[in-house]
Structure formats: C-alpha cells, structure tokens
Design an enzyme around this catalytic site. Structure first.
Site, mmCIF file in Angstrom:
data_model
loop_
_atom_site.group_PDB
_atom_site.id
_atom_site.type_symbol
_atom_site.label_atom_id
_atom_site.label_comp_id
_atom_site.label_asym_id
_atom_site.label_seq_id
_atom_site.Cartn_x
_atom_site.Cartn_y
_atom_site.Cartn_z
ATOM 1 N N GLU A 262 -12.582 0.264 -9.470
ATOM 2 C CA GLU A 262 -12.348 -0.615 -10.527
ATOM 3 C C GLU A 262 -13.141 -0.819 -11.673
ATOM 4 O O GLU A 262 -13.376 -0.991 -12.915
ATOM 5 C CB GLU A 262 -12.226 -2.197 -10.338
ATOM 6 N N GLU B 264 0.900 -0.958 0.069
ATOM 7 C CA GLU B 264 -0.209 0.308 -0.105
ATOM 8 C C GLU B 264 0.569 1.253 0.068
ATOM 9 O O GLU B 264 0.502 2.448 -0.776
ATOM 10 C CB GLU B 264 -1.253 0.170 1.002
#
Length: 670
Positions: free
Chosen positions: A452, A194
């Site tokens: 997405e 991350e």
C-alpha cells in the site's frame, strides 16, 4: 527437493535399522561396557555422516538438476545479495541528497534491474517449490494451500508476466490454465473476496491484455475469460442470503459451508464490483454485476446519520455487528471501489455514494494534529463519531493514493509523508501501530510484504513527477528486500520489532508490491490513464457510461440532474481558468483530460480510455470541492450541539475529537 530427500533418508533409515542376526553368545570379557559404548558412538557417527551426505546429495539435486528439468526455467536457490541501503535523515519528508541520487540515471537502471531480479527469484521459487499449490513457503522451500489449491499465485501473476516480458512463461501459464486447471476439483472452503480479486481479477486482466496483444500468446482465444466465468459461477451461491450480502467463505464445490458465521466485512462484500462488473460487460451476462452492485448499494443504504459505514454486518439482517468506521482493515477497499467503479463505468450512482462517504470520513475521522502532530484517518464509531481505536492500520496506507486519484493531491501528499515517517520509524510498516508512533500493536506487529505505501508513492509520482516520492519508495524497497529475501523467495515478517520472519509469501507480493515498484521505476505513469487498477493491481478496462443492469440510477432525481448541470458548468469554468478559489485544486486534474496520449504506451491502448478516466476524475474532484466543506460545517455544528448537553459534553471530553482544531476555528463565524 523434498521428495529426493525423503527417499534418501528412508534408505539410510532402513540400512541403519536393519536387524542383525544374533551372534553366538561369547564369554563375558573385561571392558565389554566400554566396547559397547564405542560401538554405539561409531554407529551414531556413521548415521549422522550418512544423513548429512544424503542431505548434501539432495541439495545438489535440487540446485543442479531440478532447475534444468523444470519447465519454467532456472531457479537460483540462494538468498539475494543485500542491496546498498540508503537511509534518510531527519523526521520530516526532506530526503537526504544521496537518496534522490539513488533514483536518477544509472542508479535508477540498477533499481529496475533489481526489481526484475526479485520477480524472477520469487516467481521461479514458487514454480519450482510450490506450484500448483496456492502459495510459496519461502523458508522451507515448500508450498501451501490457502484457497483450496487453485494455483492462485500463478493466476495472480499473469499480467505481471506480461508486463515483465516473460512471454515464454506466460504461454506456459495460459496453457496450464486452459488445459489442466479444474475448479471442480477444489472441494475446499475459499474466501470469496480473496478469490475474486486475486484469481478472477488475474484471469480478467490477463484476458484483456492478451486479447488486445497477440504477440505474447498468438493462439490465445478467450481461455482465461472462460475460466473466469467458471470460477465466478462457483462463487455466486455466496450471495444467496436474505440480504443479498455475500458470505465471506464458501465451499467452492458445494457452494455452502455448514455452520457459517453469517456475517461479512464491508470490504469483503463491497469490493467485488470491478471484477464482476467487467465479467458482465465482457460476457453479456448481467448476473455478476447485478449481484455485486446490490451488495455495494445495500451497504451504503445501511450508513449512519453521519453517512458512515461500519466494519462488519450480518448477512441475514443487515445489522451492523461492528460499528467501527475507518479506512483500514475490513473496510478499506470499499471506498476504493466506489471511486474506481465510477472511473470504470461512469455511473453517477457510484460517484454520489463515494462523495457522500468520503466527505463524511474527512469530516469525522481525520484525527486532530494535536495528537502526535499527524492527521491520521482513525477508526470512529459510525454513529457517535468517537475514536474507538488508537491504532493505525497499515492497510490504510493506500488512502493517500486514492486521494490523489480523487483530485485531493495536497491532502494525499501530506498523509503520504506521515506514512513514510512511520515506515522510517519502524523500518517496515507493522500491520498496526500507535497513532503517535510510540510502538507497534502488541499482537499485530507483522508485515506480510504489503504494497500500500509503495502504491501511494507510485500514484503521487504519476501525478507530480517529483523524485522525492520515488526516493521514499526506493527506501521502502531496499528495506523490504534486504530484510525479507530468503533462499526460495521472500518471507513475510512475523514481528517487525524483532525482525523474525514467517514462512509465507502471499501472492500479492508479486501481483502488487513488485508491480508497483516496476511501474514506478520505469515511469509508466500512463497506465493510470489507460486502465483502472483493481485493489490487487490488475489492469481492467473502462466502459462508456450507460444505465446499470438493475435499471435507472438511485440518484436519477431532480437534485441529481441539477448537480450534473452545475458540475458541467464548473468544469467549463475550471478549464477556462475562471474557477473560484475552492475549485482551484481541481484545475490541474480537469485540464489534464486534454493532455496528449503518450507516444509509446506501456500496455495495449484502449479506445478513448485516457480521456474517459481523466474526465471522470475531474467530476470527482469538483464534487468533493463542494461536499467536503459542507460536511465539515455540519460536523462542527454537531460537536457544538453535543457540547451544550451536559451528558454529551462529558462524553466529548472522554475521547480525542476526530476534527482538526484549525478547521473548527475556520468555521467560527459560519
């Protein structure tokens, strides 16, 4: 706001709780109990009144005073007004006429203005209430640290500030990062993956843009790149394992975490090559690219006989701890970075690894249309090919966009509409849901503002310029906006069926979700030819093809060279219009490499990047055109061989086959 509220409340509490000097004892009179009761009620009422008054004053201070004092501009501390919602009709991808009208003319301008307003609301909310902490808590208007307190939302938003033309805020952000941000002070555990994609990627993207465009920050001189190096150096100890696979977590100051799990997910360990590779190319230090490349290749070398990789593996032994092979959580971006590493660096090693794994996935993980009428990429066992999970991960909604980047336009468009059908079914895409759309996963029904589906819609529109993809994304945009807008930002949905919100706004909402909406509505389709967008949607440059830092490619064999010669011949035939039917889908991809450059590019133009990316996309499409049919034929043979054995035949009937029935019939005579 919280500070002023605490001060006022403490003063009120001290006033109410102040002891009163004991009065001389009076003779007991009739009705004393009632008087005491009335006195208690009066005091309680006064306390409530003072408390409400202090809250009101605190609110007024936060709304009227703090925005004027805050150096990042005015913050409108109020929920955004609902935007008119336009639902579609029917279960197919045929959109209602009014939906297409919403993305045309003045309506499209209104959508662009709305995205700008959403960005200002979210970013100002973070800067006002959370900075310099990592993330905004938009419901309680506070901050939280998810990665040690490095202001990760600000780092993740740098290129978005550039894209939106917020030059004043961008200059202040760069000034803070160069003068005040100190990674030495972060004595907390952070997630290597991350931090790499959000912080290192954000710093590199900002550096690439600002070093090529001095207009926004005239005095800029490598400050962001230097901070990216500083942060990446602190992440390198994660690779100090027997296998070279990085640990998922580490303490940013000490470099280790006592009692670490000694395991890593495939995406976590294999999705570092773009950021670390760019860092090596920009600094001349090969260590970053070597570490990330080794991890990516090591995972590939652990593939099964079916050329599939699992989800989690041991960092000590390299053994698979979770043999589930899919394209969703914990594995998704590994496929993405294999493709994009080739688009970025032009190294045939990445091309061959991607072609091998992607074609195997298409052969073994595409659920038959007999199951719900939709061809989902499902989780299967990497060795047996059996379906192991009947639920679909919403993270896999990036897959259609990746397919389009690889030249698989028809497959990508078909899968996109399946995802859009799921989105309309649930309103917003839950983290996981049943393959037949019967319902959301019982414990994974949340929606943390993921991008997405929007990302895939943007890539499809860029490839086709069809408004139906933009209209589908616009519906998602309106549902997201109207259901998640709160006073200080946008809140993730804790439970999609009930609509309950959770007090969290992830940094990727700004860096990805809003960015893809803005790129789509402003029709910035040239970006995909100029830059490689990372998995966090950061703009990264491409490089000429050359040897990897670790030496010659593992595919630099006689067979590899023969494949190169064959593909060059196929490319020439495709461009000349003489390709066979199996190469026809690549015609548009390969011919587009000769398209002229847009007159006014969206971002600073990189030399030869447009033709470089287009040519490499053509290579990928041609390679898959040969590999996918071959892998599907092999899969059919394997299933039939298993069916002939009694034990294997019983196993074959115990789970859905991840192979479309029409494909099996197609190879009946092979």
């Amino acid at each position: 706001m919280a500070g002023s509220y605490d001060i006022l409340e403490s003063l009120v509490t001290q006033q109410v709780a102040q002891p009163v000097a004991a009065a001389p004892r009076q003779p007991q009179q009739r009705g004393g109990a009632w008087r005491k009761c009335l006195q208690f009620v009066a005091r309680f009422t006064l306390y409530v009144f003072v408390l409400l008054a202090s809250t009101f004053v605190s609110y007024q201070v936060s709304v009227l005073v703090l925005p004027k004092l805050h150096e990042y501009g005015h913050f409108r501390d109020a929920q955004l007004a609902p935007y008119p919602f336009f639902p579609t009709t029917g279960s197919s991808h045929q959109l209602a006429p009014e939906a297409l009208d919403r993305v045309s003319g003045a309506n499209l301008d209104a959508l662009i203005a709305d995205v700008e307003e959403m960005f200002d609301h979210a970013f100002a909310g973070y800067m006002t209430h959370a900075f310099p902490m990592d993330d905004l808590k938009p419901i309680t208007c506070a901050g939280r640290n998810s990665q040690g307190g490095m202001a990760i939302t600000l780092l993740d938003s740098l290129d978005m500030l550039y894209l939106m033309g917020r030059d004043k805020d961008l200059r202040k952000a760069v000034l803070y990062i160069s003068k005040s941000l100190n990674f030495d002070a972060v004595d907390e555990r952070v997630h290597v993956f991350e931090v790499t994609i959000r912080a290192v990627g954000g710093l590199l993207s900002g550096h690439v843009l600002l070093s090529r465009d001095k207009r926004a920050v005239p005095w800029y001189d490598r400050e962001l790149l230097d901070q990216a190096v500083s942060l990446a150096n602190r992440l390198l100890p994660a690779f100090d394992t027997p296998t070279g696979i990085p640990e998922d977590w580490l303490n940013l100051q000490s470099g280790k975490i006592p009692g670490a799990s000694r395991q890593a997910c495939t995406a976590c360990a294999g999705t570092l090559i773009l950021e670390f590779g760019v860092l090596s190319r920009l600094t001349g230090n090969p260590i970053y690219e070597e570490k990330a490349r080794h991890a990516m290749v090591f995972i590939y070398n652990q593939r099964s006989a079916k050329s599939m990789v699992g989800t989690k593996l041991s960092t000590d032994t390299g053994e698979w701890l979770d043999p589930s092979a899919g394209v969703g959580a914990c594995i998704d971006s590994y496929y993405e970075y294999l493709l994009k590493a080739y688009l970025m660096f032009g190294d045939k090693e990445y091309l061959e690894m991607f072609v091998d794994l992607y074609s195997s996935n298409r052969a073994h993980s595409a659920l038959s249309e007999a199951v719900g009428g939709m061809v989902w990429p499902v989780d299967v066992h990497m060795t047996s090919g059996r379906v192991v999970n009947p639920f679909i991960s919403s993270l896999a909604a990036f897959w259609p966009g990746m397919q389009v980047m690889a030249g698989q336009l028809e497959d990508g468009a078909k899968l996109f509409w399946h995802w859009d059908m799921a989105r309309r079914k649930f309103g917003l895409l839950p983290e996981s849901f049943a393959a037949n759309l019967a319902g959301a996963h019982p414990t994974m029904a949340y929606y943390p503002l993921r991008p997405e589906h929007i990302e895939s819609g943007y890539v499809l529109y860029s490839a086709t310029h069809k408004l139906e993809f933009m209209a589908a994304v616009a519906e998602n945009h309106m549902a997201l906006r109207n259901k998640t807008s709160v006073r200080c930002g946008f809140a993730g949905v804790g439970d999609v069926p009930s609509g309950n919100l959770e007090d969290k706004m992830e940094s990727f909402f700004i860096s990805e979700t809003l960015k893809y909406l803005y790129l789509l509505y402003t029709k910035r389709t040239d970006v995909l030819d100029q830059y490689v967008l990372s998995t966090e949607a950061h703009f990264l440059p491409t490089f000429p093809a050359d040897k990897s830092p670790s030496g010659a490619s593992m595919f630099a064999t006689a067979r590899g060279r023969e494949n190169d010669r064959r593909r060059r011949g196929e490319r020439d035939r495709v461009e000349a219009g003489q390709a066979g039917s199996h190469l026809e889908p690549c015609a548009a991809v390969c011919r587009s490499q000769r398209a002229p450059r847009q007159a006014q590019p969206t971002l600073p133009v990189l030399d030869h990047s447009d033709s470089r990316i287009r040519e490499r996309r053509c290579d990928v499409c041609l390679a898959l055109a040969d590999a996918i049919p071959e892998k599907k034929r092999t899969a059919v043979y394997q299933w039939r061989a298993a069916a002939r054995h009694p034990l294997k035949a019983s196993l074959a009937s115990s789970a859905p086959r991840a192979l479309a029935l029409d494909e099996e019939e197609h190879f009946e005579g092979v």
